[in-house]
Design a protein around this motif. Structure first.
Motif, PDB file in Angstrom:
ATOM      1  N   ARG A   1       0.800  -1.222   0.000  1.00  0.00           N
ATOM      2  CA  ARG A   1       0.000   0.000   0.000  1.00  0.00           C
ATOM      3  C   ARG A   1       0.839   1.282   0.000  1.00  0.00           C
ATOM      4  N   TYR A   2       2.036   1.245   0.541  1.00  0.00           N
ATOM      5  CA  TYR A   2       2.836   2.464   0.570  1.00  0.00           C
ATOM      6  C   TYR A   2       3.083   2.987  -0.845  1.00  0.00           C
ATOM      7  N   GLU A   3       3.519   2.123  -1.730  1.00  0.00           N
ATOM      8  CA  GLU A   3       3.775   2.551  -3.104  1.00  0.00           C
ATOM      9  C   GLU A   3       2.471   2.836  -3.845  1.00  0.00           C
ATOM     10  N   GLN A   4       1.413   2.092  -3.528  1.00  0.00           N
ATOM     11  CA  GLN A   4       0.118   2.374  -4.149  1.00  0.00           C
ATOM     12  C   GLN A   4      -0.364   3.775  -3.770  1.00  0.00           C
ATOM     13  N   ILE A   5      -0.184   4.136  -2.516  1.00  0.00           N
ATOM     14  CA  ILE A   5      -0.576   5.472  -2.060  1.00  0.00           C
ATOM     15  C   ILE A   5       0.269   6.533  -2.740  1.00  0.00           C
ATOM     16  N   ASN A   6       1.571   6.297  -2.856  1.00  0.00           N
ATOM     17  CA  ASN A   6       2.442   7.257  -3.531  1.00  0.00           C
ATOM     18  C   ASN A   6       1.998   7.484  -4.976  1.00  0.00           C
ATOM     19  N   GLN A   7       1.647   6.413  -5.654  1.00  0.00           N
ATOM     20  CA  GLN A   7       1.203   6.532  -7.040  1.00  0.00           C
ATOM     21  C   GLN A   7      -0.159   7.218  -7.130  1.00  0.00           C
ATOM     22  N   PHE A   8      -1.039   6.935  -6.172  1.00  0.00           N
ATOM     23  CA  PHE A   8      -2.347   7.597  -6.128  1.00  0.00           C
ATOM     24  C   PHE A   8      -2.177   9.107  -5.969  1.00  0.00           C
ATOM     25  N   GLU A   9      -1.303   9.506  -5.053  1.00  0.00           N
ATOM     26  CA  GLU A   9      -1.085  10.933  -4.826  1.00  0.00           C
ATOM     27  C   GLU A   9      -0.374  11.593  -6.004  1.00  0.00           C
ATOM     28  N   LYS A  10       0.509  10.852  -6.654  1.00  0.00           N
ATOM     29  CA  LYS A  10       1.162  11.394  -7.848  1.00  0.00           C
ATOM     30  C   LYS A  10       0.133  11.622  -8.952  1.00  0.00           C
ATOM     31  N   HIS A  11      -0.785  10.686  -9.096  1.00  0.00           N
ATOM     32  CA  HIS A  11      -1.864  10.843 -10.078  1.00  0.00           C
ATOM     33  C   HIS A  11      -2.663  12.117  -9.796  1.00  0.00           C
ATOM     34  N   LEU A  12      -2.977  12.356  -8.535  1.00  0.00           N
ATOM     35  CA  LEU A  12      -3.752  13.551  -8.190  1.00  0.00           C
ATOM     36  C   LEU A  12      -2.970  14.820  -8.501  1.00  0.00           C
ATOM     37  N   THR A  13      -1.700  14.861  -8.111  1.00  0.00           N
ATOM     38  CA  THR A  13      -0.906  16.076  -8.334  1.00  0.00           C
ATOM     39  C   THR A  13      -0.711  16.345  -9.813  1.00  0.00           C
ATOM     40  N   GLU A  14      -0.577  15.292 -10.608  1.00  0.00           N
ATOM     41  CA  GLU A  14      -0.393  15.482 -12.048  1.00  0.00           C
ATOM     42  C   GLU A  14      -1.681  15.889 -12.744  1.00  0.00           C
ATOM     43  N   ASN A  15      -2.779  15.819 -12.015  1.00  0.00           N
ATOM     44  CA  ASN A  15      -4.073  16.196 -12.581  1.00  0.00           C
ATOM     45  C   ASN A  15      -4.690  17.385 -11.856  1.00  0.00           C
ATOM     46  N   GLY A  16      -3.842  18.236 -11.296  1.00  0.00           N
ATOM     47  CA  GLY A  16      -4.303  19.531 -10.809  1.00  0.00           C
ATOM     48  C   GLY A  16      -4.649  19.647  -9.347  1.00  0.00           C
ATOM     49  N   THR A  17      -4.320  18.636  -8.527  1.00  0.00           N
ATOM     50  CA  THR A  17      -4.606  18.716  -7.093  1.00  0.00           C
ATOM     51  C   THR A  17      -3.304  18.832  -6.310  1.00  0.00           C
ATOM     52  N   ARG A  18      -3.110  19.958  -5.673  1.00  0.00           N
ATOM     53  CA  ARG A  18      -1.960  20.148  -4.783  1.00  0.00           C
ATOM     54  C   ARG A  18      -2.269  19.458  -3.459  1.00  0.00           C
ATOM     55  N   ILE A  19      -1.299  18.734  -2.889  1.00  0.00           N
ATOM     56  CA  ILE A  19      -1.533  17.978  -1.661  1.00  0.00           C
ATOM     57  C   ILE A  19      -0.621  18.480  -0.548  1.00  0.00           C
ATOM     58  N   LEU A  20      -1.220  18.771   0.602  1.00  0.00           N
ATOM     59  CA  LEU A  20      -0.487  19.110   1.817  1.00  0.00           C
ATOM     60  C   LEU A  20      -0.844  18.083   2.880  1.00  0.00           C
ATOM     61  N   LYS A  21       0.168  17.414   3.431  1.00  0.00           N
ATOM     62  CA  LYS A  21      -0.084  16.364   4.424  1.00  0.00           C
ATOM     63  C   LYS A  21       0.551  16.755   5.757  1.00  0.00           C
ATOM     64  N   PHE A  22      -0.278  16.797   6.801  1.00  0.00           N
ATOM     65  CA  PHE A  22       0.185  17.199   8.121  1.00  0.00           C
ATOM     66  C   PHE A  22      -0.006  16.062   9.119  1.00  0.00           C
ATOM     67  N   MET A  23       1.081  15.631   9.732  1.00  0.00           N
ATOM     68  CA  MET A  23       1.004  14.663  10.825  1.00  0.00           C
ATOM     69  C   MET A  23       1.066  15.448  12.128  1.00  0.00           C
ATOM     70  N   LEU A  24      -0.013  15.423  12.911  1.00  0.00           N
ATOM     71  CA  LEU A  24      -0.097  16.188  14.156  1.00  0.00           C
ATOM     72  C   LEU A  24       0.524  15.351  15.275  1.00  0.00           C
ATOM     73  N   HIS A  25       1.658  15.809  15.765  1.00  0.00           N
ATOM     74  CA  HIS A  25       2.503  15.025  16.673  1.00  0.00           C
ATOM     75  C   HIS A  25       2.345  15.512  18.110  1.00  0.00           C
ATOM     76  N   ILE A  26       1.778  14.660  18.969  1.00  0.00           N
ATOM     77  CA  ILE A  26       1.621  15.005  20.383  1.00  0.00           C
ATOM     78  C   ILE A  26       2.314  13.959  21.250  1.00  0.00           C
ATOM     79  N   SER A  27       2.544  14.340  22.496  1.00  0.00           N
ATOM     80  CA  SER A  27       3.162  13.428  23.462  1.00  0.00           C
ATOM     81  C   SER A  27       2.081  12.583  24.134  1.00  0.00           C
ATOM     82  N   PRO A  28       2.434  11.433  24.685  1.00  0.00           N
ATOM     83  CA  PRO A  28       1.437  10.628  25.414  1.00  0.00           C
ATOM     84  C   PRO A  28       0.887  11.374  26.626  1.00  0.00           C
ATOM     85  N   GLU A  29       1.712  12.243  27.228  1.00  0.00           N
ATOM     86  CA  GLU A  29       1.246  13.020  28.385  1.00  0.00           C
ATOM     87  C   GLU A  29       0.149  14.004  27.972  1.00  0.00           C
TER      88      GLU A  29
END
Length: 276
Positions: free
Chosen positions: A155-183
């Motif tokens: 799935r990692y490479e499938q997702i990369n190819q899916f997102e590449k397809h979107l970007t090549e067809n006019g969709t800019r992608i911003l991905k944010f991982m919200l990083h918090i502590s367990p506390e």
């Protein structure tokens, strides 16, 4: 006295998970006060950016040629909904598409895992926001063992190819991982129990996922390292401070829209030719 606000490029450079590089969440802070040294500055910056995001989205909507997809991913209580409320506080609902990905339905499970996601990709002219996303299929699905390991590995490479397809067809992608502590997560979960107006948010299943914190962090490591690409990099956002989290994301979203530089279309007529 003027408030010094970091540029969108400075924020992006500090938070980006460099494509092709080894990545470990343990090397990333969950609180960072170097970009915004106080909450007042962060709130002022987010307020200004939210208004400008609204202006730029209006032009993007009029242009009708491209779209922006904002992916918000993070463990429970990391602040996905809070981010949306602040960063897009002034953006017209007419120009937004929001999709929250929860447990797949029977219909969704009868298709490939990206089927339900592709249907929610924003139309041209819109900003789309994913509250969780296709990455659940290499996170909770992986940690909980809901799919065979060999399938998840593909799935990692499938997702990369899916997102590449979107970007090549006019969709800019911003991905944010919200990083918090367990506390911080513990404090926020407790507030959902203590404060009546937050109790609707509490899910006992969140405590089960909390027990698997190390396994989830390992899954996030793999997700970021293997799916931070040149066409759709990951930004790892320190999210223990809500105001700074919002300000950082707003800076990057505004910067992306400025880079896209949408333009109002030519209406095909001359306003001077009309007298009302």
């Amino acid at each position: 006295m003027s408030i010094e606000i970091p540029s969108s490029k400075d924020v992006a450079k500090r938070l980006i998970a460099e494509p092709g590089k080894t990545f470990k969440l343990k090397d990333c802070a969950t609180r960072d006060e170097k970009l915004f040294d106080d909450k007042h500055t962060a709130r002022a910056s987010c307020e200004e950016d939210a208004r400008e995001i609204d202006r730029l989205q209006d032009i993007l909507y009029a242009e009708q040629k491209r779209a922006l997809l904002v992916v918000l991913q993070g463990i429970d209580t990391s602040g996905k909904s809070g981010t949306m409320r602040s960063v897009f506080a002034y953006t017209s609902p007419l120009g937004l598409q929001v999709a929250a990905f929860k447990k797949p339905t029977d219909l969704e499970l009868s298709h490939d895992y990206l089927w339900r996601v592709h249907q929610q990709v924003p139309r041209k002219g819109y900003i789309g926001i994913f509250d969780r996303s296709h990455y659940e299929d290499v996170l909770v699905v992986k940690v909980r063992g809901f799919a065979p390991k060999d399938d998840i590995e593909k799935r990692y490479e499938q997702i990369n190819q899916f997102e590449k397809h979107l970007t090549e067809n006019g969709t800019r992608i911003l991905k944010f991982m919200l990083h918090i502590s367990p506390e911080t997560q513990a404090e926020r979960l407790k507030s959902r129990l203590d404060e009546p107006h937050k109790r609707w948010k509490f899910n006992p299943g969140d405590l089960e996922d909390r027990k698997l914190w190390p396994e989830f962090m390992d899954a996030y490591d793999d997700m970021v390292e293997r799916c931070s690409t040149e066409h759709a990099p990951w930004y790892v956002v320190p999210s223990d401070s809500k105001s700074r989290r919002n300000a950082m994301i707003a800076r990057i979203v505004r910067g992306a829209l400025e880079d896209m530089d949408p333009q109002y279309p030519d209406p095909g007529w001359n306003a001077a030719d009309y007298d009302i």
